[in-house]
Design an enzyme around this catalytic site. Structure first.
Site, PDB file in Angstrom:
ATOM      1  N   CYS A  68      32.005  -9.012 -20.527  1.00 16.84           N
ATOM      2  CA  CYS A  68      32.351 -10.220 -19.758  1.00 16.84           C
ATOM      3  C   CYS A  68      31.746 -11.480 -20.360  1.00 16.84           C
ATOM      4  CB  CYS A  68      31.939 -10.048 -18.303  1.00 16.84           C
ATOM      5  SG  CYS A  68      32.696  -8.613 -17.544  1.00 16.84           S
ATOM      6  N   HIS A 111      31.862 -16.798 -15.036  1.00 12.28           N
ATOM      7  CA  HIS A 111      32.632 -15.555 -15.135  1.00 12.28           C
ATOM      8  C   HIS A 111      32.988 -15.133 -13.710  1.00 12.28           C
ATOM      9  CE1 HIS A 111      33.945 -11.603 -15.794  1.00 12.28           C
ATOM     10  NE2 HIS A 111      32.841 -11.014 -15.378  1.00 12.28           N
ATOM     11  N   ASN A 135      38.407  -9.797 -11.636  1.00 14.42           N
ATOM     12  CA  ASN A 135      37.551  -9.925 -12.814  1.00 14.42           C
ATOM     13  C   ASN A 135      38.359  -9.521 -14.050  1.00 14.42           C
ATOM     14  OD1 ASN A 135      35.727  -9.537 -14.889  1.00 14.42           O
ATOM     15  ND2 ASN A 135      34.241  -8.382 -13.667  1.00 14.42           N
TER      16      ASN A 135
HETATM   17  C1  LIG Z   1      31.044  -3.575  -6.616  1.00 15.25           C
HETATM   18  C2  LIG Z   1      30.571  -4.432  -5.454  1.00 15.25           C
HETATM   19  C3  LIG Z   1      31.699  -5.302  -4.959  1.00 15.25           C
HETATM   20  C4  LIG Z   1      30.126  -3.518  -4.321  1.00 15.25           C
HETATM   21  O1  LIG Z   1      29.657  -4.301  -3.243  1.00 15.25           O
HETATM   22  P1  LIG Z   1      28.260  -3.910  -2.558  1.00 15.25           P
HETATM   23  O2  LIG Z   1      28.040  -4.874  -1.471  1.00 15.25           O
HETATM   24  O3  LIG Z   1      27.242  -3.877  -3.671  1.00 15.25           O
HETATM   25  O4  LIG Z   1      28.574  -2.497  -1.975  1.00 15.25           O
HETATM   26  P2  LIG Z   1      27.834  -1.104  -2.273  1.00 15.25           P
HETATM   27  O5  LIG Z   1      28.145  -0.626  -3.653  1.00 15.25           O
HETATM   28  O6  LIG Z   1      26.383  -1.250  -1.885  1.00 15.25           O
HETATM   29  O7  LIG Z   1      28.564  -0.171  -1.216  1.00 15.25           O
HETATM   30  C5  LIG Z   1      28.452  -0.382   0.183  1.00 15.25           C
HETATM   31  C6  LIG Z   1      29.284   0.660   0.869  1.00 15.25           C
HETATM   32  O8  LIG Z   1      30.684   0.373   0.688  1.00 15.25           O
HETATM   33  C7  LIG Z   1      31.364   1.520   0.166  1.00 15.25           C
HETATM   34  N1  LIG Z   1      32.415   1.089  -0.713  1.00 15.25           N
HETATM   35  C8  LIG Z   1      32.379   0.923  -2.068  1.00 15.25           C
HETATM   36  N2  LIG Z   1      33.561   0.489  -2.507  1.00 15.25           N
HETATM   37  C9  LIG Z   1      34.364   0.368  -1.427  1.00 15.25           C
HETATM   38  C10 LIG Z   1      35.699  -0.035  -1.265  1.00 15.25           C
HETATM   39  N3  LIG Z   1      36.472  -0.416  -2.294  1.00 15.25           N
HETATM   40  N4  LIG Z   1      36.210  -0.055  -0.010  1.00 15.25           N
HETATM   41  C11 LIG Z   1      35.470   0.304   1.051  1.00 15.25           C
HETATM   42  N5  LIG Z   1      34.183   0.718   0.955  1.00 15.25           N
HETATM   43  C12 LIG Z   1      33.649   0.737  -0.280  1.00 15.25           C
HETATM   44  C13 LIG Z   1      30.279   2.293  -0.561  1.00 15.25           C
HETATM   45  O9  LIG Z   1      30.635   3.655  -0.664  1.00 15.25           O
HETATM   46  C14 LIG Z   1      29.087   2.086   0.340  1.00 15.25           C
HETATM   47  O10 LIG Z   1      29.195   2.957   1.430  1.00 15.25           O
HETATM   48  P3  LIG Z   1      27.869   3.641   2.054  1.00 15.25           P
HETATM   49  O11 LIG Z   1      27.038   2.487   2.533  1.00 15.25           O
HETATM   50  O12 LIG Z   1      28.421   4.490   3.132  1.00 15.25           O
HETATM   51  O13 LIG Z   1      27.241   4.373   0.907  1.00 15.25           O
HETATM   52  C15 LIG Z   1      29.368  -5.336  -5.892  1.00 15.25           C
HETATM   53  O14 LIG Z   1      28.228  -4.552  -6.087  1.00 15.25           O
HETATM   54  C16 LIG Z   1      29.659  -6.110  -7.151  1.00 15.25           C
HETATM   55  O15 LIG Z   1      30.472  -7.016  -7.165  1.00 15.25           O
HETATM   56  N6  LIG Z   1      28.960  -5.785  -8.265  1.00 15.25           N
HETATM   57  C17 LIG Z   1      29.125  -6.442  -9.509  1.00 15.25           C
HETATM   58  C18 LIG Z   1      30.490  -6.189 -10.069  1.00 15.25           C
HETATM   59  C19 LIG Z   1      30.485  -5.744 -11.476  1.00 15.25           C
HETATM   60  O16 LIG Z   1      29.681  -4.974 -11.874  1.00 15.25           O
HETATM   61  N7  LIG Z   1      31.420  -6.242 -12.275  1.00 15.25           N
HETATM   62  C20 LIG Z   1      31.572  -5.864 -13.626  1.00 15.25           C
HETATM   63  C21 LIG Z   1      30.681  -6.524 -14.570  1.00 15.25           C
HETATM   64  S1  LIG Z   1      30.730  -8.249 -14.657  1.00 15.25           S
END
Ligand SMILES: CC(C)(COP(=O)(O)OP(=O)(O)OC[C@H]1O[C@@H](n2cnc3c(N)ncnc32)[C@H](O)[C@@H]1OP(=O)(O)O)[C@@H](O)C(=O)NCCC(=O)NCCS
Length: 329
Positions: free
Chosen positions: A116, A256, A286
């Site tokens: 990214c 980004h 993204n």
């Molecule tokens: C991926 C992302 C949106 C997840 O959001 P988050 O708030 O961190 O959520 P978590 O991963 O802690 O998951 C929270 C809960 O939602 C659930 N969950 C994950 N994806 C889900 C989806 N698409 N729909 C519904 N629930 C979902 C998880 O299983 C978890 O459930 P649990 O609490 O029962 O275990 C966030 O972490 C993010 O944007 N990260 C950076 C993105 C990234 O890496 N981009 C690429 C590189 S730039």
């Protein structure tokens, strides 16, 4: 900043596939829903490459628009750099395909991979060729078809990514106070496990890999989230400090497009209004290396940037990599 030449921006272009993948579409594929995705990421839909579309076709379409905007012919390009982690194929490089599509027969062309952060890495590289006096006109492209490496059975990652391409043309100027005036690039390979896509020399594609779906993106989103929140504000502050930009001097931040919440929390930390960041994640998700040049093209065409304005780019991604840059339009 003591260079003889400046590397100024003279044209941009972008290309997005027609096909839209909405949150409702995804909720039919995995256990998710529109409300969760919008609330956690800000994404409403993303564009997905159709049949016959690829990283090189999108990159070429963006490149043609950038050439039009700059009033240049492809034959006037001295170099093409494509930032991508979803290349046309392992080799030849995507940049070679783009050059061929533009009708070029000997213009140098190569790819760069910094996930990214790739566009900022490539922009900095292109600018340095100009500042060093080797080339006058460089096309820098960020292009991805992430849909080809997304696991559409993994709800934690498949909601995030989209396809697209953005292109920017840098040209030599005698005024080194304009154009790309600052960039800093960083990487920490110890963070490789946070985000990866394994096919390669260590793990060649074979039947076992297909069984475990390891040919697709593996993401530890929470780890990246924490890293990104910290880095984002730091990188903007660094860019403003080195380029001596006050909040008033800074017209726009082009981050980004990783997650609306990450962008919002950084803007809050910096005590800047959300309008200072150009965000299109709701429409495109993204798009990795393509996200900044697509947003830059959009901001320019929407009249959000005018000659004399300063814009800060900030990115982070797999590697881990992170980078920032200051462009004076
Ligand atoms: C991926 C992302 C949106 C997840 O959001 P988050 O708030 O961190 O959520 P978590 O991963 O802690 O998951 C929270 C809960 O939602 C659930 N969950 C994950 N994806 C889900 C989806 N698409 N729909 C519904 N629930 C979902 C998880 O299983 C978890 O459930 P649990 O609490 O029962 O275990 C966030 O972490 C993010 O944007 N990260 C950076 C993105 C990234 O890496 N981009 C690429 C590189 S730039």
């Amino acid at each position: 900043m003591s260079n003889t030449f400046g590397a100024i921006l003279t044209g941009t272009g972008s290309a997005l596939p027609e096909k839209r993948l909405t949150n409702d579409d995804l909720s039919k594929m995995v256990d998710t829903n529109d409300e969760w995705i919008v609330q956690r990421t800000g994404i409403k839909e993303r564009r997905i490459a159709g049949e016959g579309e690829s990283t090189a076709t999108l990159a070429t379409a963006a490149a043609r628009k950038a050439l039009d905007a700059a009033g240049l012919k492809a034959s006037e390009l001295d170099l093409i750099i494509v930032a991508t982690i979803t290349p046309e194929m392992i080799f030849p490089s995507t940049a070679c395909f783009v050059a061929a599509s533009l009708g070029l027969r000997s213009t140098p062309a190569f790819d760069m991979a910094a996930a990214c952060s790739g566009f900022i890495y490539a922009l900095n590289t292109g600018a340095n060729f100009i500042k060093a006096g080797q080339y006058k006109t460089v096309m820098v492209i960020g292009a991805e078809t992430l849909s080809r490496i997304v696991d559409y059975t993994d709800r934690a990652s498949c909601i995030l990514f989209g396809d697209g391409a953005g292109a920017a043309i840098l040209q030599r100027s005698n005024d080194s106070s304009k154009g790309l005036v600052y960039a800093s690039l960083h990487a920490d390979g110890n963070g490789a496990e946070a985000m990866k896509c394994m096919p390669g020399s260590l793990h060649p594609v074979n039947a076992a890999m297909l069984d475990t779906r390891d040919q697709y993106i593996k993401l530890k989103g929470r780890e990246v989230y924490k890293f990104a929140v910290t880095k984002f504000a730091e990188l903007i502050e660094d860019a403003m400090r080195v380029a001596e930009l006050s909040k008033d001097d800074l017209r726009l931040i082009i981050p980004h497009q990783v997650n609306q919440r990450i962008i919002d929390s950084a803007m809050e930390k910096l005590e800047m209004g959300p309008e200072k960041a150009h965000v299109n994640i709701d429409r495109y998700g993204n798009t990795s290396a393509a996200s900044i040049p697509i947003a830059l093209d959009e901001a320019l065409r929407a009249g959000r940037l005018s000659p004399g304005d300063a814009v800060v780019f900030v990115a982070f991604g797999a590697g881990l990599t992170w980078a920032n840059a200051v462009l004076k339009i």
